[in-house]
Write a protein that holds these residues in place. Sequence first.
Motif, PDB file in Angstrom:
ATOM      1  N   GLU A 281       0.817  -1.217   0.000  1.00 50.04           N
ATOM      2  CA  GLU A 281       0.000   0.000   0.000  1.00 50.04           C
ATOM      3  C   GLU A 281       0.850   1.266   0.000  1.00 50.04           C
ATOM      4  O   GLU A 281       0.407   2.320  -0.453  1.00 50.04           O
ATOM      5  N   SER A 282       2.075   1.163   0.458  1.00 44.78           N
ATOM      6  CA  SER A 282       2.927   2.349   0.603  1.00 44.78           C
ATOM      7  C   SER A 282       3.940   2.513  -0.528  1.00 44.78           C
ATOM      8  O   SER A 282       4.782   3.414  -0.447  1.00 44.78           O
ATOM      9  N   VAL A 283       3.887   1.667  -1.573  1.00 43.39           N
ATOM     10  CA  VAL A 283       4.863   1.761  -2.667  1.00 43.39           C
ATOM     11  C   VAL A 283       4.137   1.979  -3.993  1.00 43.39           C
ATOM     12  O   VAL A 283       2.962   1.601  -4.144  1.00 43.39           O
ATOM     13  N   ASN A 284       4.848   2.582  -4.938  1.00 38.19           N
ATOM     14  CA  ASN A 284       4.275   2.887  -6.251  1.00 38.19           C
ATOM     15  C   ASN A 284       5.226   2.444  -7.361  1.00 38.19           C
ATOM     16  O   ASN A 284       6.422   2.247  -7.138  1.00 38.19           O
ATOM     17  N   ILE A 285       4.656   2.341  -8.575  1.00 39.71           N
ATOM     18  CA  ILE A 285       5.404   1.920  -9.764  1.00 39.71           C
ATOM     19  C   ILE A 285       5.104   2.896 -10.883  1.00 39.71           C
ATOM     20  O   ILE A 285       3.940   3.308 -11.059  1.00 39.71           O
ATOM     21  N   ASN A 286       6.116   3.272 -11.644  1.00 43.91           N
ATOM     22  CA  ASN A 286       5.922   4.113 -12.822  1.00 43.91           C
ATOM     23  C   ASN A 286       5.704   3.229 -14.048  1.00 43.91           C
ATOM     24  O   ASN A 286       6.576   2.444 -14.420  1.00 43.91           O
ATOM     25  N   ALA A 287       4.523   3.349 -14.669  1.00 40.52           N
ATOM     26  CA  ALA A 287       4.197   2.532 -15.839  1.00 40.52           C
ATOM     27  C   ALA A 287       3.013   3.172 -16.559  1.00 40.52           C
ATOM     28  O   ALA A 287       2.497   4.220 -16.151  1.00 40.52           O
ATOM     29  N   ASP A 288       2.590   2.536 -17.649  1.00 43.34           N
ATOM     30  CA  ASP A 288       1.406   2.999 -18.356  1.00 43.34           C
ATOM     31  C   ASP A 288       0.352   1.897 -18.353  1.00 43.34           C
ATOM     32  O   ASP A 288       0.487   0.897 -17.632  1.00 43.34           O
ATOM     33  N   ARG A 289      -0.668   2.036 -19.172  1.00 41.56           N
ATOM     34  CA  ARG A 289      -1.800   1.105 -19.124  1.00 41.56           C
ATOM     35  C   ARG A 289      -1.477  -0.272 -19.686  1.00 41.56           C
ATOM     36  O   ARG A 289      -2.287  -1.188 -19.536  1.00 41.56           O
ATOM     37  N   THR A 290      -0.326  -0.429 -20.335  1.00 43.71           N
ATOM     38  CA  THR A 290       0.026  -1.743 -20.869  1.00 43.71           C
ATOM     39  C   THR A 290       0.560  -2.679 -19.797  1.00 43.71           C
ATOM     40  O   THR A 290       0.727  -3.875 -20.056  1.00 43.71           O
ATOM     41  N   LEU A 291       0.861  -2.157 -18.597  1.00 45.67           N
ATOM     42  CA  LEU A 291       1.442  -3.007 -17.555  1.00 45.67           C
ATOM     43  C   LEU A 291       0.459  -4.069 -17.082  1.00 45.67           C
ATOM     44  O   LEU A 291       0.827  -5.240 -16.941  1.00 45.67           O
ATOM     45  N   LEU A 292      -0.777  -3.691 -16.814  1.00 43.66           N
ATOM     46  CA  LEU A 292      -1.765  -4.652 -16.307  1.00 43.66           C
ATOM     47  C   LEU A 292      -1.998  -5.803 -17.282  1.00 43.66           C
ATOM     48  O   LEU A 292      -1.978  -6.973 -16.864  1.00 43.66           O
ATOM     49  N   PRO A 293      -2.217  -5.559 -18.589  1.00 42.93           N
ATOM     50  CA  PRO A 293      -2.359  -6.700 -19.507  1.00 42.93           C
ATOM     51  C   PRO A 293      -1.119  -7.580 -19.574  1.00 42.93           C
ATOM     52  O   PRO A 293      -1.232  -8.809 -19.713  1.00 42.93           O
ATOM     53  N   ALA A 294       0.064  -6.963 -19.475  1.00 43.05           N
ATOM     54  CA  ALA A 294       1.292  -7.760 -19.533  1.00 43.05           C
ATOM     55  C   ALA A 294       1.394  -8.707 -18.341  1.00 43.05           C
ATOM     56  O   ALA A 294       1.715  -9.893 -18.491  1.00 43.05           O
ATOM     57  N   LEU A 295       1.126  -8.186 -17.134  1.00 45.17           N
ATOM     58  CA  LEU A 295       1.192  -9.026 -15.937  1.00 45.17           C
ATOM     59  C   LEU A 295       0.087 -10.077 -15.946  1.00 45.17           C
ATOM     60  O   LEU A 295       0.323 -11.249 -15.603  1.00 45.17           O
ATOM     61  N   SER A 296      -1.110  -9.675 -16.352  1.00 47.98           N
ATOM     62  CA  SER A 296      -2.230 -10.626 -16.382  1.00 47.98           C
ATOM     63  C   SER A 296      -1.979 -11.735 -17.383  1.00 47.98           C
ATOM     64  O   SER A 296      -2.317 -12.909 -17.132  1.00 47.98           O
ATOM     65  N   ASN A 297      -1.358 -11.413 -18.514  1.00 44.47           N
ATOM     66  CA  ASN A 297      -1.090 -12.422 -19.535  1.00 44.47           C
ATOM     67  C   ASN A 297      -0.143 -13.498 -19.016  1.00 44.47           C
ATOM     68  O   ASN A 297      -0.306 -14.684 -19.318  1.00 44.47           O
ATOM     69  N   VAL A 298       0.846 -13.104 -18.218  1.00 42.74           N
ATOM     70  CA  VAL A 298       1.775 -14.084 -17.663  1.00 42.74           C
ATOM     71  C   VAL A 298       1.038 -15.055 -16.740  1.00 42.74           C
ATOM     72  O   VAL A 298       1.249 -16.272 -16.788  1.00 42.74           O
ATOM     73  N   ILE A 299       0.155 -14.536 -15.898  1.00 41.87           N
ATOM     74  CA  ILE A 299      -0.589 -15.398 -14.979  1.00 41.87           C
ATOM     75  C   ILE A 299      -1.596 -16.255 -15.740  1.00 41.87           C
ATOM     76  O   ILE A 299      -1.833 -17.421 -15.389  1.00 41.87           O
ATOM     77  N   VAL A 300      -2.192 -15.717 -16.795  1.00 41.04           N
ATOM     78  CA  VAL A 300      -3.115 -16.501 -17.621  1.00 41.04           C
ATOM     79  C   VAL A 300      -2.390 -17.685 -18.247  1.00 41.04           C
ATOM     80  O   VAL A 300      -2.913 -18.820 -18.266  1.00 41.04           O
ATOM     81  N   ASN A 301      -1.183 -17.470 -18.752  1.00 43.11           N
ATOM     82  CA  ASN A 301      -0.408 -18.577 -19.329  1.00 43.11           C
ATOM     83  C   ASN A 301      -0.106 -19.640 -18.281  1.00 43.11           C
ATOM     84  O   ASN A 301      -0.156 -20.846 -18.568  1.00 43.11           O
ATOM     85  N   ALA A 302       0.207 -19.205 -17.055  1.00 42.58           N
ATOM     86  CA  ALA A 302       0.462 -20.170 -15.986  1.00 42.58           C
ATOM     87  C   ALA A 302      -0.798 -20.965 -15.651  1.00 42.58           C
ATOM     88  O   ALA A 302      -0.739 -22.174 -15.413  1.00 42.58           O
TER      89      ALA A 302
END
Length: 350
Positions: A242-263
């Motif tokens: 809750e206390s940390v942040n990441i610099n990214a754009d809207r493509t980050l969520l699909p990229a992370l979700s795709n890895v978990i979907v493949n698993a």
Amino acid sequence: MILLICMAVFRKRRLTVIWMFALLLLEIVALNLLIAFNGAASNPFSAVLLIPVVMACVWLPHSAAVAVVGLSIAAQWTQWQFTQFDASHAMLAHAQGMLLGFTITSVLIMTVVFYLRHRLNQQEHQLQALREKQLRNEQLLAIGTAAAQLTHELATPTQAAQWLLEEALEKTQPTPDWLNDLSQQFSRIQNKLEHWRHVTDDVRHQRTVSINALALATEIQHVMQLARPEVAISWRVERQLESVNINADRTLLPALSNVIVNACDAQKQISDAPVVVSIMTQQNGFCIEVRNAGHSDNLNQLGQRLMQSDEGHGAGAVISNATLEKFGGTLRWTHANNEVVTWITLPLSS
């Protein structure tokens, strides 16, 4: 000289390492015998004995080159043993100095050539990595262009279908449930197309925002509930996110979700056990560890290039890897205890 002559004669065929090693040994023996019977260390042409040493260090593997250098030095010291019985003290001192100089020079030549070969190999590996990265970027560009074109082409018929549905809703009273459901699904399609237009715009202008790590973890869980509701997932999320942040754009969520979907897809084919997803902070970074049952074939190439297999070409892994690299992250796979472990890391925003 013998090796050069043989390479010139058989220039259409590459000599094997064994043949080159044997020819260099023959050349060392022949040159040492020739020098030994023509003045030994006093022969001004004894420097020619360094030629086989240089050729061995350039063309032979390290172990074979070291063997050639050692044998050449041993042959030189054999000459000193051969001449010390019938020569004056000054001549023996001169011969010993020549042999020490030959030994030091041979070792220096071997060291320098090995270092240059090492540097050349490093540069070759770097060039190969750049070529592979360029090929991957070209493939991703082709995929992205096709996706953008498909999104653009779908926008018009989807909008037309939505207008037809709205007209049908106005004229059909009472409105059947299936028509309401169909209208809702078309609205979702329009929202998705609008979202991807925003994603494309963010990528084009390289816009990034600060994303809360805990909010990102919550969004990933929500996406996975919609994408793979039939697969059990064991979530382990740290509250410190809750206390940390990441610099990214809207493509980050699909990229992370795709890895978990493949698993999840790999797990579904092998076992009904849940996929374990751990989201945490570690060593000043945002980390996701995914554990699922699966095989270990081509794990070192996964995400680096498109690969032909029964499950597909691995385009999703390549796109996810490229997306994470864009934000300074890494994506790697390992195999341990009959499990495939996917490890994702992203730097935290300062």
